[in-house]
Design an enzyme around this catalytic site. Structure first.
Site, PDB file in Angstrom:
ATOM      1  N   HIS A 128      34.904   9.240  57.657  1.00  0.00           N
ATOM      2  CA  HIS A 128      35.731   9.604  56.499  1.00  0.00           C
ATOM      3  C   HIS A 128      35.595   8.459  55.491  1.00  0.00           C
ATOM      4  CE1 HIS A 128      39.489  10.328  54.269  1.00  0.00           C
ATOM      5  NE2 HIS A 128      39.512  11.536  54.808  1.00  0.00           N
ATOM      6  N   ASP A 203      39.106   4.241  64.094  1.00  0.00           N
ATOM      7  CA  ASP A 203      39.892   5.100  63.210  1.00  0.00           C
ATOM      8  C   ASP A 203      40.388   6.272  64.062  1.00  0.00           C
ATOM      9  OD1 ASP A 203      40.776   7.030  61.483  1.00  0.00           O
ATOM     10  OD2 ASP A 203      39.027   6.976  60.169  1.00  0.00           O
ATOM     11  N   GLN A 206      42.141  11.166  63.454  1.00  0.00           N
ATOM     12  CA  GLN A 206      41.930  12.471  64.081  1.00  0.00           C
ATOM     13  C   GLN A 206      42.175  12.422  65.581  1.00  0.00           C
ATOM     14  OE1 GLN A 206      41.469  15.304  62.509  1.00  0.00           O
ATOM     15  NE2 GLN A 206      41.253  14.370  60.502  1.00  0.00           N
ATOM     16  N   LYS A 233      49.284  13.660  60.294  1.00  0.00           N
ATOM     17  CA  LYS A 233      48.334  14.422  61.129  1.00  0.00           C
ATOM     18  C   LYS A 233      48.867  14.549  62.557  1.00  0.00           C
ATOM     19  CE  LYS A 233      44.319  12.611  58.585  1.00  0.00           C
ATOM     20  NZ  LYS A 233      43.982  13.720  57.715  1.00  0.00           N
ATOM     21  N   CYS A 377      36.061  14.604  52.353  1.00  0.00           N
ATOM     22  CA  CYS A 377      36.041  13.134  52.201  1.00  0.00           C
ATOM     23  C   CYS A 377      35.022  12.483  53.129  1.00  0.00           C
ATOM     24  CB  CYS A 377      37.414  12.515  52.441  1.00  0.00           C
ATOM     25  SG  CYS A 377      38.636  13.037  51.257  1.00  0.00           S
TER      26      CYS A 377
HETATM   27  C1  LIG Z   1      38.892  10.452  60.402  1.00  0.00           C
HETATM   28  C2  LIG Z   1      39.839  10.173  59.270  1.00  0.00           C
HETATM   29  N1  LIG Z   1      40.057   8.917  58.889  1.00  0.00           N
HETATM   30  C3  LIG Z   1      40.897   8.606  57.904  1.00  0.00           C
HETATM   31  C4  LIG Z   1      41.556   9.596  57.216  1.00  0.00           C
HETATM   32  C5  LIG Z   1      42.492   9.228  56.118  1.00  0.00           C
HETATM   33  O1  LIG Z   1      43.790   9.569  56.503  1.00  0.00           O
HETATM   34  P1  LIG Z   1      45.003   9.476  55.475  1.00  0.00           P
HETATM   35  O2  LIG Z   1      44.692  10.441  54.390  1.00  0.00           O
HETATM   36  O3  LIG Z   1      46.178   9.856  56.280  1.00  0.00           O
HETATM   37  O4  LIG Z   1      45.043   8.092  54.988  1.00  0.00           O
HETATM   38  C6  LIG Z   1      41.356  10.923  57.554  1.00  0.00           C
HETATM   39  C7  LIG Z   1      42.010  12.004  56.807  1.00  0.00           C
HETATM   40  O5  LIG Z   1      41.625  13.146  56.847  1.00  0.00           O
HETATM   41  C8  LIG Z   1      40.477  11.230  58.624  1.00  0.00           C
HETATM   42  O6  LIG Z   1      40.268  12.483  59.007  1.00  0.00           O
END
Ligand SMILES: Cc1ncc(COP(=O)(O)O)c(C=O)c1O
Length: 468
Positions: A128, A203, A206, A233, A377
């Site tokens: 992401h 990260d 997910q 999430k 993204c």
């Molecule tokens: C794998 C991953 N990392 C980071 C993020 C960013 O999350 P946030 O928008 O809650 O900051 C997302 C959001 O979809 C994601 O799917």
């Protein structure tokens, strides 16, 4: 074979799951949310915790009244619950509350002790943007290559690791992809990172809502040094997130954001920073969001992360069995229903010859199904999955910069949460069948600048449903 009626139902645990919404030229339909990889609905337990807590809500830290003391206790208890949920070692790790994973990763990027010798971050082509761009801003960032079907190429990881061994500071990798649901072998990668003298961030935006995360103690070679999560999430959409990581890293250095709450003492010419986590939580925190996150975690723990994983694997396997019956449907990533337990329930797909923008619009307007389309993204990853050449990618970029997104490459993503059920998969499959056969009712117009489709005559009375 799984059938649409043999499943355990978790719907009662959630807020708003059976709400009906208007659809074009039809009777209101029960909304089907298949966009959980973006944000999830709230658990009732999170909602209740907030309602109960608000009665006593007050300022945290330093307040002397009963409500302040209770609020402080609740906030600090929430921190303990987050630490426990991700298997952090309470001696070695700290939990810094944030607003989401993006903010958490940006904080780590600004606080991580890079040196002139150790200045490389190894990330991947499946990240992401939130686990890619923050690193590009502060370090020499290397993207490990992927296999053609979108998995981390472990041989390429090894090659890059050896190539940058002396300079490697951090491996920053996703636990699970928000596009394909692919899982990465994070503990094996952690072991390799540590052997090279580096640390690892996983990260878990997910991963954490769907699998047990276990950071482990620092003397375990496969431990995780840092993880991030987003409460929205994880069925607690009240604006909080967390960075859990090595305490020693946050015990030194200046905070990235300064101000109230970050200090022990301030004189006109000196500042003594507070210990973690206070040093890195500038300003008044989102206490309510932290309480909600903790309540959601408690609920997930009581269902059991193994049960969560099994339920979602059943949905994923069923979807992967049924979706290929849709004419011209193409699935991306791992398409094998037999391997559904080895990935998350995030399914990228496309109907050949029909814009992803149009498919997602029709699903929403005419079938009451919420999905997402586009690049999620993760532009480099989508281009990779679609097999676009460098020239094709440049051409896309050029047309977007010219204000034309009408042919923007992308996919449709259906992503499951704990409350989804097999009947909802059936409704999705039927809706995609109808769209593939051209059996939709509305007249759609594409906006060239955004690429999105609007439906002629669509004017629901939103105020009837909610207004401030
Ligand atoms: C794998 C991953 N990392 C980071 C993020 C960013 O999350 P946030 O928008 O809650 O900051 C997302 C959001 O979809 C994601 O799917």
């Amino acid at each position: 074979m799984t059938t649409a009626s043999n499943h355990q139902d978790y719907r009662d645990l959630f807020v708003g799951i059976d709400v009906e919404v208007p659809v074009y030229n039809g009777k209101p339909q029960r909304y089907i949310n298949l966009d959980n990889a973006a944000s999830t609905p709230s658990l009732k337990s999170a909602q209740k915790a907030i309602n109960d807590f608000l009665v006593y809500y007050s300022s945290v830290h330093r307040g002397t009244g009963f409500k302040s003391q209770l609020s402080t206790l609740a906030y600090e208890r929430a921190r303990q619950i987050v630490l426990g949920f991700v298997g952090a070692d309470l001696r070695d790790h700290t939990c810094i509350f944030s607003k989401n994973s993006t903010e958490s990763i940006n904080k780590l990027a600004r606080r991580f002790p890079f040196t002139s010798q150790r200045d490389v971050v190894l990330t991947s082509g499946m990240e992401h943007h939130s686990n890619d761009l923050p690193w590009r801003a502060v370090a020499h960032t290397v993207h490990v290559a992927l296999t053609p079907d979108g998995r981390l190429d472990l041989a390429a990881f090894e090659t890059d690791l050896q190539r940058y061994r002396e300079r490697l500071a951090l491996v920053a990798i996703t636990g699970a992809s928000n596009v394909t649901g692919n899982l990465n072998p994070v503990h094996a990668l952690a072991e390799k990172a540590h052997q090279a003298g580096a640390q690892i961030l996983v990260d878990c935006a997910q991963l954490a809502p769907h699998r047990k995360v276990d950071m482990g103690a620092l003397d375990d070679p496969s431990h995780l040094d840092f993880i991030v999560i987003s409460a929205h999430k994880m069925y607690a959409p009240f604006g909080s997130g967390a960075l859990v990581g090595r305490r020693d890293v946050f015990e030194s250095g200046d905070p990235d954001m300064t101000g109230g709450g970050t200090v022990e003492i301030v004189t006109l010419d000196d500042v003594v920073w507070a210990e973690p986590p206070d040093r890195d939580e500038a300003g008044s925190p989102n206490t309510v969001g932290a309480v909600a996150l903790a309540a959601a975690i408690r609920q997930l723990e009581s269902v059991g992360m193994q049960t969560v994983a099994e339920h979602e694997a059943r949905l994923t396997a069923y979807a992967l069995q049924r979706l290929p019956s849709v004419p011209s449907l193409r699935l991306y990533g791992d398409t094998d229903p037999g391997r559904a337990a080895q990935r998350l329930g995030v399914i990228p797909l496309q109907l050949e010859g029909i814009s992803h923008f149009l498919v997602s619009a029709v699903l929403g307007y005419e079938f009451g199904i919420g999905v997402r389309s586009g690049c999620f993204c993760a532009h480099p990853y989508i281009l990779h999955l679609l097999g676009l050449s460098q020239e094709q990618s440049y051409a896309v970029r050029a047309s977007m910069l010219n204000g034309d997104r009408s042919h923007m490459p992308g996919l449709i993503r259906a992503s499951f949460g704990l409350y989804n059920n097999l009947e909802e998969v059936d409704v999705l499959v039927e809706a995609l069948n109808r769209i593939a056969r051209g059996e939709y009712r509305g007249r759609y117009t594409q906006d060239i600048a955004s690429g999105e489709y609007s439906l002629e005559g669509w004017q629901p009375e939103f105020n009837r449903y909610f207004a401030i």
